[in-house]
Design an enzyme around this catalytic site. Structure first.
Site, short mmCIF file in Angstrom:
data_model
loop_
_atom_site.label_atom_id
_atom_site.label_comp_id
_atom_site.label_asym_id
_atom_site.label_seq_id
_atom_site.Cartn_x
_atom_site.Cartn_y
_atom_site.Cartn_z
N GLY A 10 0.76 -1.18 0.15
CA GLY A 10 -0.14 -0.19 0.05
C GLY A 10 0.77 1.25 -0.12
O GLY A 10 2.14 1.44 -0.01
N LEU A 12 1.27 3.54 2.39
CA LEU A 12 2.18 3.60 3.48
C LEU A 12 3.24 2.80 3.39
O LEU A 12 4.48 2.76 3.79
CB LEU A 12 1.45 3.77 4.69
N TYR A 125 -16.49 2.60 6.89
CA TYR A 125 -14.99 2.47 7.01
C TYR A 125 -14.87 3.19 8.28
O TYR A 125 -13.84 2.56 9.10
CB TYR A 125 -14.50 3.47 5.94
N LYS A 129 -12.97 1.02 11.26
CA LYS A 129 -11.66 1.73 11.86
C LYS A 129 -11.51 1.74 13.49
O LYS A 129 -10.59 1.33 14.19
CB LYS A 129 -10.75 2.81 11.21
N1 LIG Z 1 -5.76 6.91 2.32
C1 LIG Z 1 -6.10 7.53 2.97
O1 LIG Z 1 -6.27 8.80 2.45
C2 LIG Z 1 -5.84 7.59 4.76
C3 LIG Z 1 -6.38 8.44 5.23
C4 LIG Z 1 -6.47 8.23 6.76
C5 LIG Z 1 -5.76 6.91 7.33
N2 LIG Z 1 -5.32 6.12 6.41
C6 LIG Z 1 -4.95 4.94 7.18
O2 LIG Z 1 -3.67 4.58 6.71
C7 LIG Z 1 -3.18 3.41 6.69
C8 LIG Z 1 -2.61 3.16 5.25
O3 LIG Z 1 -3.46 3.48 4.24
P1 LIG Z 1 -2.87 3.37 2.85
O4 LIG Z 1 -3.64 4.44 2.20
O5 LIG Z 1 -1.30 3.35 2.83
O6 LIG Z 1 -3.85 2.16 2.39
P2 LIG Z 1 -3.46 1.24 0.75
O7 LIG Z 1 -2.57 2.06 -0.10
O8 LIG Z 1 -4.94 0.92 0.55
O9 LIG Z 1 -2.86 0.07 1.61
C9 LIG Z 1 -3.42 -0.86 2.25
C10 LIG Z 1 -2.83 -2.35 1.93
O10 LIG Z 1 -3.20 -3.32 2.55
C11 LIG Z 1 -3.63 -4.34 1.78
N3 LIG Z 1 -4.84 -5.53 2.47
C12 LIG Z 1 -6.00 -5.28 2.37
N4 LIG Z 1 -6.47 -6.20 3.24
C13 LIG Z 1 -5.61 -6.91 3.57
C14 LIG Z 1 -5.72 -8.24 4.27
N5 LIG Z 1 -6.80 -8.61 4.71
N6 LIG Z 1 -4.57 -8.56 4.79
C15 LIG Z 1 -3.35 -7.96 4.36
N7 LIG Z 1 -3.17 -6.80 3.69
C16 LIG Z 1 -4.34 -6.40 3.38
C17 LIG Z 1 -4.10 -3.94 0.60
O11 LIG Z 1 -4.12 -4.68 -0.27
P3 LIG Z 1 -5.28 -4.56 -1.63
O12 LIG Z 1 -4.93 -3.23 -2.06
O13 LIG Z 1 -4.99 -5.66 -2.43
O14 LIG Z 1 -6.51 -4.46 -1.05
C18 LIG Z 1 -2.96 -2.72 0.40
O15 LIG Z 1 -1.73 -3.19 0.02
C19 LIG Z 1 -4.64 2.61 6.60
O16 LIG Z 1 -4.62 2.02 8.17
C20 LIG Z 1 -5.60 3.63 6.42
O17 LIG Z 1 -6.76 3.21 7.24
C21 LIG Z 1 -5.42 6.02 5.08
#
Ligand SMILES: NC(=O)c1ccc[n+]([C@@H]2O[C@H](COP(=O)([O-])OP(=O)(O)OC[C@H]3O[C@@H](n4cnc5c(N)ncnc54)[C@H](OP(=O)(O)O)[C@@H]3O)[C@@H](O)[C@H]2O)c1
Length: 298
Positions: A10, A12, A125, A129
């Site tokens: 992902g 991060l 969502y 969380k």
């Molecule tokens: N993006 C935002 O704007 C945002 C804002 C606030 C907080 N956050 C938090 O920040 C953190 C990182 O976010 P991000 O944007 O880096 O997320 P991301 O790009 O969506 O990455 C999440 C990763 O987790 C993988 N994943 C999904 N289901 C899984 C499972 N069951 N077991 C193992 N891996 C799994 C995903 O794979 P797939 O892609 O194959 O599903 C993806 O590689 C998360 O906790 C998110 O809630 C994000």
């Protein structure tokens, strides 16, 4: 120090691999399909087999609108996944850094949220969380829950990349101007996570565990964010957009309800971990340069 990073593919997770390895940590990347955090047995097996000194959970179900219809999956990944990780971490006495979100707040406050403010998520969502946070808190003492917001980076899909694409294609873009928050660069968030890890290492785990906030400094709207993205990108690539039109949330209906204000107060993380945070515009400048350079190299 061996660090297991879940969700390593992902936004991060990817940054954590790069920066963590650069700093000399032995980063152990894990993502689907090798490690599914919803699978309790798999999680336990990974921790037993690789015996990391620390786990960072960057895995999540992050499609905010789709979560409204894929509720079971959202709760499995965002609530049961962290529960499985926290339980296994407790068993093997490993600390966990778990990432959470500003979307656990309802947006009714008019000053940045502090970590102890009550949470009232408006979406599936956000609710999933919030429950994930609770699972971590109740199962593992040595945890850091790090809430962040409006995350973007060079790797993965995000708002900045979408606006750059639209900016190249459209003369007019309409963007929501009544939701306020703080854009956060995944690279900056990663540096903050690694700074916390260095403190954990230095003080041998004797730190102030608990819930923290980290986001870029300053507050804007998606409209303000878009204007800045396009104005920075113009230095590098051709942008067709002449007008970024401000619209209201009501004019851009989405399946999930988002908080209209979700700025986070990051005072505690600065105080307890000595973390310096940049204005969101400064961090955006770096990412736009990197993205546009990639684009012109194609
Ligand atoms: N993006 C935002 O704007 C945002 C804002 C606030 C907080 N956050 C938090 O920040 C953190 C990182 O976010 P991000 O944007 O880096 O997320 P991301 O790009 O969506 O990455 C999440 C990763 O987790 C993988 N994943 C999904 N289901 C899984 C499972 N069951 N077991 C193992 N891996 C799994 C995903 O794979 P797939 O892609 O194959 O599903 C993806 O590689 C998360 O906790 C998110 O809630 C994000």
């Amino acid at each position: 120090m061996k660090i297991l990073v879940t969700g390593s593919k992902g936004q991060l997770g990817h940054e954590l691999l790069i920066q963590g390895n650069n700093l000399g940590y032995a980063i152990l990347p894990a993502d689907l399909p090798e490690l599914d955090i919803t699978d309790k047995t798999q999680v336990k097996h990974w921790l037993e087999k690789f015996q990391p000194s620390l786990v960072v959970n960057a895995a999540a179900y992050t499609n905010v609108d789709k979560a409204e219809t894929e509720q079971n999956l959202a709760f499995a990944v965002n609530r049961d996944g962290p529960a499985n990780l926290a339980e296994a971490c407790a068993k093997f006495e490993i600390p966990l850094i778990h990432i959470s979100t500003d979307f656990i707040f309802d947006g009714k406050k008019r000053s940045p949220y502090i970590a102890t403010d009550p949470v009232y998520p408006l979406s599936i969502y956000g609710k999933s969380k919030q429950e994930g946070e609770n699972e971590v808190r109740s199962r593992l003492k040595k945890h850091i829950i790090l809430r962040t917001a409006w995350l973007y980076g060079v790797h993965g899909q995000n708002f900045v990349k979408t606006m750059l694409r639209l900016g190249r294609e459209k003369e007019v873009i309409s963007v929501v101007a009544d939701q306020f928050g703080s854009p956060t660069s995944a690279a900056d968030l990663t540096a903050a996570v690694l700074q916390i890890i260095s403190r954990i290492k230095k003080y041998n785990g004797d730190i102030n565990w608990g819930t923290y906030h980290y986001c870029g400094i300053g507050i804007t709207t998606w409209h303000g964010f878009t204007k800045e993205i396009l104005s920075l990108a113009r230095q590098y690539i051709s942008i067709k957009t002449k007008d970024v039109k401000p619209i209201s949330t009501a004019e851009y209906p989405t399946k999930a309800t988002r908080p209209c204000f979700s700025a986070l107060d990051c005072g505690l993380i600065k105080k307890n971990f000595g973390i310096n945070i940049k204005p969101w515009q400064d961090s955006l400048k770096t990412v736009i340069r990197q993205l546009c350079q990639k684009e012109t190299e194609k």
